[in-house]
Motif scaffolding. Sequence first.
Motif, PDB file in Angstrom:
ATOM      1  N   GLY A 351       0.807  -1.213   0.000  1.00 35.98           N
ATOM      2  CA  GLY A 351       0.000   0.000   0.000  1.00 35.98           C
ATOM      3  C   GLY A 351       0.839   1.261   0.000  1.00 35.98           C
ATOM      4  O   GLY A 351       0.355   2.348  -0.300  1.00 35.98           O
ATOM      5  N   LYS A 352       2.151   1.127   0.337  1.00 38.17           N
ATOM      6  CA  LYS A 352       3.042   2.286   0.275  1.00 38.17           C
ATOM      7  C   LYS A 352       3.482   2.484  -1.169  1.00 38.17           C
ATOM      8  O   LYS A 352       3.355   1.569  -1.996  1.00 38.17           O
ATOM      9  CB  LYS A 352       4.275   2.048   1.167  1.00 38.17           C
ATOM     10  CG  LYS A 352       3.938   2.057   2.654  1.00 38.17           C
ATOM     11  CD  LYS A 352       5.190   1.949   3.505  1.00 38.17           C
ATOM     12  CE  LYS A 352       4.843   2.038   4.984  1.00 38.17           C
ATOM     13  NZ  LYS A 352       6.023   1.932   5.840  1.00 38.17           N
ATOM     14  N   PRO A 353       4.037   3.669  -1.507  1.00 35.70           N
ATOM     15  CA  PRO A 353       4.527   3.878  -2.874  1.00 35.70           C
ATOM     16  C   PRO A 353       5.548   2.804  -3.263  1.00 35.70           C
ATOM     17  O   PRO A 353       6.309   2.334  -2.408  1.00 35.70           O
ATOM     18  CB  PRO A 353       5.201   5.253  -2.803  1.00 35.70           C
ATOM     19  CG  PRO A 353       4.564   5.930  -1.639  1.00 35.70           C
ATOM     20  CD  PRO A 353       4.205   4.846  -0.670  1.00 35.70           C
ATOM     21  N   VAL A 354       5.537   2.415  -4.541  1.00 33.64           N
ATOM     22  CA  VAL A 354       6.398   1.323  -5.010  1.00 33.64           C
ATOM     23  C   VAL A 354       7.871   1.588  -4.693  1.00 33.64           C
ATOM     24  O   VAL A 354       8.596   0.695  -4.236  1.00 33.64           O
ATOM     25  CB  VAL A 354       6.204   1.086  -6.530  1.00 33.64           C
ATOM     26  CG1 VAL A 354       7.233   0.081  -7.046  1.00 33.64           C
ATOM     27  CG2 VAL A 354       4.798   0.560  -6.787  1.00 33.64           C
ATOM     28  N   ALA A 355       8.319   2.834  -4.906  1.00 30.68           N
ATOM     29  CA  ALA A 355       9.736   3.160  -4.647  1.00 30.68           C
ATOM     30  C   ALA A 355      10.094   2.904  -3.183  1.00 30.68           C
ATOM     31  O   ALA A 355      11.151   2.344  -2.863  1.00 30.68           O
ATOM     32  CB  ALA A 355      10.015   4.618  -5.004  1.00 30.68           C
ATOM     33  N   GLU A 356       9.171   3.279  -2.297  1.00 36.19           N
ATOM     34  CA  GLU A 356       9.405   3.072  -0.854  1.00 36.19           C
ATOM     35  C   GLU A 356       9.409   1.579  -0.525  1.00 36.19           C
ATOM     36  O   GLU A 356      10.211   1.109   0.286  1.00 36.19           O
ATOM     37  CB  GLU A 356       8.297   3.790  -0.077  1.00 36.19           C
ATOM     38  CG  GLU A 356       8.655   4.066   1.370  1.00 36.19           C
ATOM     39  CD  GLU A 356       7.599   4.884   2.095  1.00 36.19           C
ATOM     40  OE1 GLU A 356       7.308   4.557   3.251  1.00 36.19           O
ATOM     41  OE2 GLU A 356       7.062   5.841   1.483  1.00 36.19           O
ATOM     42  N   GLN A 357       8.513   0.834  -1.195  1.00 37.23           N
ATOM     43  CA  GLN A 357       8.472  -0.620  -0.977  1.00 37.23           C
ATOM     44  C   GLN A 357       9.774  -1.277  -1.428  1.00 37.23           C
ATOM     45  O   GLN A 357      10.284  -2.179  -0.782  1.00 37.23           O
ATOM     46  CB  GLN A 357       7.305  -1.238  -1.748  1.00 37.23           C
ATOM     47  CG  GLN A 357       5.949  -1.011  -1.102  1.00 37.23           C
ATOM     48  CD  GLN A 357       4.881  -1.868  -1.750  1.00 37.23           C
ATOM     49  OE1 GLN A 357       4.990  -3.090  -1.786  1.00 37.23           O
ATOM     50  NE2 GLN A 357       3.850  -1.236  -2.287  1.00 37.23           N
ATOM     51  N   GLU A 358      10.289  -0.808  -2.565  1.00 36.02           N
ATOM     52  CA  GLU A 358      11.522  -1.392  -3.094  1.00 36.02           C
ATOM     53  C   GLU A 358      12.691  -1.180  -2.139  1.00 36.02           C
ATOM     54  O   GLU A 358      13.489  -2.088  -1.906  1.00 36.02           O
ATOM     55  CB  GLU A 358      11.847  -0.798  -4.472  1.00 36.02           C
ATOM     56  CG  GLU A 358      10.965  -1.374  -5.573  1.00 36.02           C
ATOM     57  CD  GLU A 358      11.185  -0.700  -6.919  1.00 36.02           C
ATOM     58  OE1 GLU A 358      11.876   0.353  -6.951  1.00 36.02           O
ATOM     59  OE2 GLU A 358      10.664  -1.205  -7.922  1.00 36.02           O
ATOM     60  N   ILE A 359      12.793   0.038  -1.575  1.00 41.29           N
ATOM     61  CA  ILE A 359      13.863   0.325  -0.614  1.00 41.29           C
ATOM     62  C   ILE A 359      13.690  -0.552   0.621  1.00 41.29           C
ATOM     63  O   ILE A 359      14.630  -1.189   1.104  1.00 41.29           O
ATOM     64  CB  ILE A 359      13.865   1.824  -0.221  1.00 41.29           C
ATOM     65  CG1 ILE A 359      14.258   2.688  -1.430  1.00 41.29           C
ATOM     66  CG2 ILE A 359      14.808   2.082   0.955  1.00 41.29           C
ATOM     67  CD1 ILE A 359      13.993   4.170  -1.248  1.00 41.29           C
ATOM     68  N   GLY A 360      12.446  -0.597   1.139  1.00 39.45           N
ATOM     69  CA  GLY A 360      12.154  -1.406   2.323  1.00 39.45           C
ATOM     70  C   GLY A 360      12.456  -2.873   2.094  1.00 39.45           C
ATOM     71  O   GLY A 360      12.989  -3.561   2.967  1.00 39.45           O
ATOM     72  N   GLN A 361      12.105  -3.364   0.886  1.00 39.55           N
ATOM     73  CA  GLN A 361      12.346  -4.767   0.530  1.00 39.55           C
ATOM     74  C   GLN A 361      13.851  -5.073   0.536  1.00 39.55           C
ATOM     75  O   GLN A 361      14.283  -6.110   1.047  1.00 39.55           O
ATOM     76  CB  GLN A 361      11.762  -5.034  -0.865  1.00 39.55           C
ATOM     77  CG  GLN A 361      11.865  -6.473  -1.333  1.00 39.55           C
ATOM     78  CD  GLN A 361      10.950  -7.405  -0.562  1.00 39.55           C
ATOM     79  OE1 GLN A 361       9.827  -7.063  -0.254  1.00 39.55           O
ATOM     80  NE2 GLN A 361      11.433  -8.585  -0.241  1.00 39.55           N
ATOM     81  N   GLN A 362      14.639  -4.167  -0.022  1.00 38.85           N
ATOM     82  CA  GLN A 362      16.084  -4.373  -0.077  1.00 38.85           C
ATOM     83  C   GLN A 362      16.687  -4.387   1.322  1.00 38.85           C
ATOM     84  O   GLN A 362      17.556  -5.206   1.642  1.00 38.85           O
ATOM     85  CB  GLN A 362      16.759  -3.286  -0.935  1.00 38.85           C
ATOM     86  CG  GLN A 362      18.258  -3.503  -1.166  1.00 38.85           C
ATOM     87  CD  GLN A 362      18.579  -4.878  -1.733  1.00 38.85           C
ATOM     88  OE1 GLN A 362      18.030  -5.284  -2.752  1.00 38.85           O
ATOM     89  NE2 GLN A 362      19.461  -5.618  -1.073  1.00 38.85           N
ATOM     90  N   LEU A 363      16.210  -3.481   2.186  1.00 40.19           N
ATOM     91  CA  LEU A 363      16.710  -3.427   3.561  1.00 40.19           C
ATOM     92  C   LEU A 363      16.386  -4.726   4.299  1.00 40.19           C
ATOM     93  O   LEU A 363      17.223  -5.262   5.032  1.00 40.19           O
ATOM     94  CB  LEU A 363      16.104  -2.227   4.308  1.00 40.19           C
ATOM     95  CG  LEU A 363      16.539  -0.837   3.841  1.00 40.19           C
ATOM     96  CD1 LEU A 363      15.744   0.241   4.557  1.00 40.19           C
ATOM     97  CD2 LEU A 363      18.028  -0.625   4.048  1.00 40.19           C
ATOM     98  N   LEU A 364      15.166  -5.239   4.094  1.00 41.96           N
ATOM     99  CA  LEU A 364      14.776  -6.500   4.726  1.00 41.96           C
ATOM    100  C   LEU A 364      15.613  -7.668   4.202  1.00 41.96           C
ATOM    101  O   LEU A 364      16.008  -8.558   4.954  1.00 41.96           O
ATOM    102  CB  LEU A 364      13.294  -6.795   4.477  1.00 41.96           C
ATOM    103  CG  LEU A 364      12.285  -6.065   5.360  1.00 41.96           C
ATOM    104  CD1 LEU A 364      10.869  -6.452   4.968  1.00 41.96           C
ATOM    105  CD2 LEU A 364      12.510  -6.377   6.837  1.00 41.96           C
ATOM    106  N   LEU A 365      15.891  -7.626   2.907  1.00 44.48           N
ATOM    107  CA  LEU A 365      16.686  -8.681   2.280  1.00 44.48           C
ATOM    108  C   LEU A 365      18.084  -8.738   2.889  1.00 44.48           C
ATOM    109  O   LEU A 365      18.624  -9.818   3.162  1.00 44.48           O
ATOM    110  CB  LEU A 365      16.792  -8.412   0.766  1.00 44.48           C
ATOM    111  CG  LEU A 365      17.100  -9.594  -0.133  1.00 44.48           C
ATOM    112  CD1 LEU A 365      16.116 -10.718   0.054  1.00 44.48           C
ATOM    113  CD2 LEU A 365      17.099  -9.152  -1.593  1.00 44.48           C
TER     114      LEU A 365
END
Length: 726
Positions: A351-365
């Motif tokens: 539900g967050k902006p895609v760019a923010e999701q991508e950054i968050g996803q990378q940090l989690l990874l």
Amino acid sequence: MDKSISLTDELKKHFGFDQFKGSQQEVIQSILDKKDTFVLMPTGGGKSLCYQLPALILEGTAIVVSPLIALMKNQVDAIRSISTNNGIAHFLNSSLSKTATNQVKEDVRSGTTKLLYVAPESLTKQENIDFLSEINISFYAIDEAHCISEWGHDFRPEYRRIRPIVQDIGSAPIIALTATATPKVQHDIQKNLGMSSANVFKSSFNRENLFYEIRSKNKAPEQIIKFINERKGKSGIIYCLSRKKVEELAETLQVNGIKALPYHAGMDSATRSGNQDKFLMEEVDVIVATIAFGMGIDKPDVRYVIHFDVPKSLEGYYQETGRAGRDGGEGHCLTFYSYKDIQKLEKFMQGKPVAEQEIGQQLLLDTVAFAESALCRRRVLLHYFGEHYDVENCCNCDNCKSPKEQIEGKEMILMALNAVKEVKQQFKSEHMVDILIGTKNAAIKSFKHESLNCYSKGEDVDSRLWKAVYRQCIISGFLLKDIENYGMLKMTSKGEEYIQHPYSFMVVKNHDYEAVVEDMSSNTGRNATGDPELFAMLKDLRKEEAKKKNLPPYILFQETSLSDMSIQYPTSLEELQNIVGVGQGKARKYGNPFIDLIKKYVIENEITRAQDMVVKSIANKSKNKVFIIQAIDRKMPLNDIAEAKGLELNDLIHELEAIVNSGTKINIDYYIEQELDEDTVEEIFEYFHDDSVTGELFEAYEELGDDFSEEEIRLVRLKFLSEVGN
């Protein structure tokens, strides 16, 4: 500054330390040379001393810009603790009454105050600008300088106004300090402060005293209770991601007899700050908190930091674990990891902006890669911050102390990648695992996936290991999760390349972290005390004295100082100044009750102190001592050394014990290897390292006398004291 003044002497005089940490001395010299200075130093690396010592040495007052009132108060208390004059340090902010503010200004004008802490908001007030324009400013220190940068994680707009205000007040060198700054943030800080040509000092991110451990989240509350009970009386912080979990866990600990309190932003400020103060004053041992807790805490003797929930990023993990062991003593960083927690965090991002999701996803990874790696934790963490660490085994993380079993995973990786291709990259990892192990559920049947070539091809492999294989494929860049399409697995060019040219790929067995891992820190040997009974008494006394003075106990003496006292038994203020972390001011201000306690303890327990033994045995034998040390350096047999000096071997060993007790390191391995067998040496050495309470010979004879000779015990004890003690 007079060039003849030794910085090391000044360090010893004011702070009681014999040597600087890392690049502290170079940073201080840069300030003394009136150069703008930028310092990137990790939490616990000793940033504060970089501006405190030059402020005490230089003429005038240093202006320290600090973001939090709690942080200012702690630092002012710490500086006052090393001096007999409370006016040496002050803070100037909105919490002060008019009378208190006038007192601060009077002390600054008279030249008494060497450090004046101000919030950026206070700095912008015209009355303060006018006042500061009148005084002699030695330099400006901008603490937590990442607050200046819009790219920093704690951006404060007021910080960006510091440079023009400094120009209004009057020019002086600037030192900017931060624990977390990427190159982008560093550039922004220097540009904003107008210090692009500053001397830059970047320290290693390696905190050698911290033990990193990841455990399964299986029955985590029970594990935490056991962990804390094994460390009774020690301070710790537990981080949870939600306020609800903070409240629940704090309550669970309380009903199990643990002195714990909660801390989160949803509490009223009086309760929140009250709980923080109780932790600082050691009225409670544990704070259970959200990440709102920490930046204003300068408590040096936090002995453990536990993450009940896996952190959202490695930056957060590094910052939070960095609050353990800031005094250089023991610091255990325990994280409970479950991949389900990662999946929860991924759901929160939807539900967050895609760019923010991508950054968050990378940090989690990156966090998953760290948690599931079989490599040295220290190496993975430092690599993330762009630092090369080439030590094969750090000996201070779970993976190095108890390596995980790894198996060849090339065939599994190929099977996993080919299965993703066969379903045309349209499914998530959970469904892919069901296909490979041959599950017959509704989803498999509806998509007719039981007819695929890859269906049940991996039925011999446990489903949990398949899940780990898919995570490894993502971490290694062979696959990626398509965020916009609910996490469907997509092939990357690197994955295609692997299929074409496969190579050996080791996979860690049991990546699921479901088995409870044994506590591996028990023999780290950190923060060991010489006399546990005296150490406990000193801690109690410190608590009493601190309460009288309404100060946190560590302001009086840090735990490492108490530990050293329990080893050296100082019975005069002069001897107290030889204790690590105790300078002249601190010894005079707080030392007498501690000296009285130690003196009484030594008499009542008939203790022969090392320094007394040294005086008795070698005070008039300096020539003998020099000859013995030089002969050992030449690897001369001990019997020959004894003969040359007309001594029995037993008397020579006595001389060697006196030499080692005085702090001199000797190496008699050449003699021990020739005279004693390896198992004997190992067993006696382990006794002194792990089991001996006092390190005294009488105790060792009692424990080991039936199996080993007196000579063997004394020789190995010499080796132990020289290697470990000196």
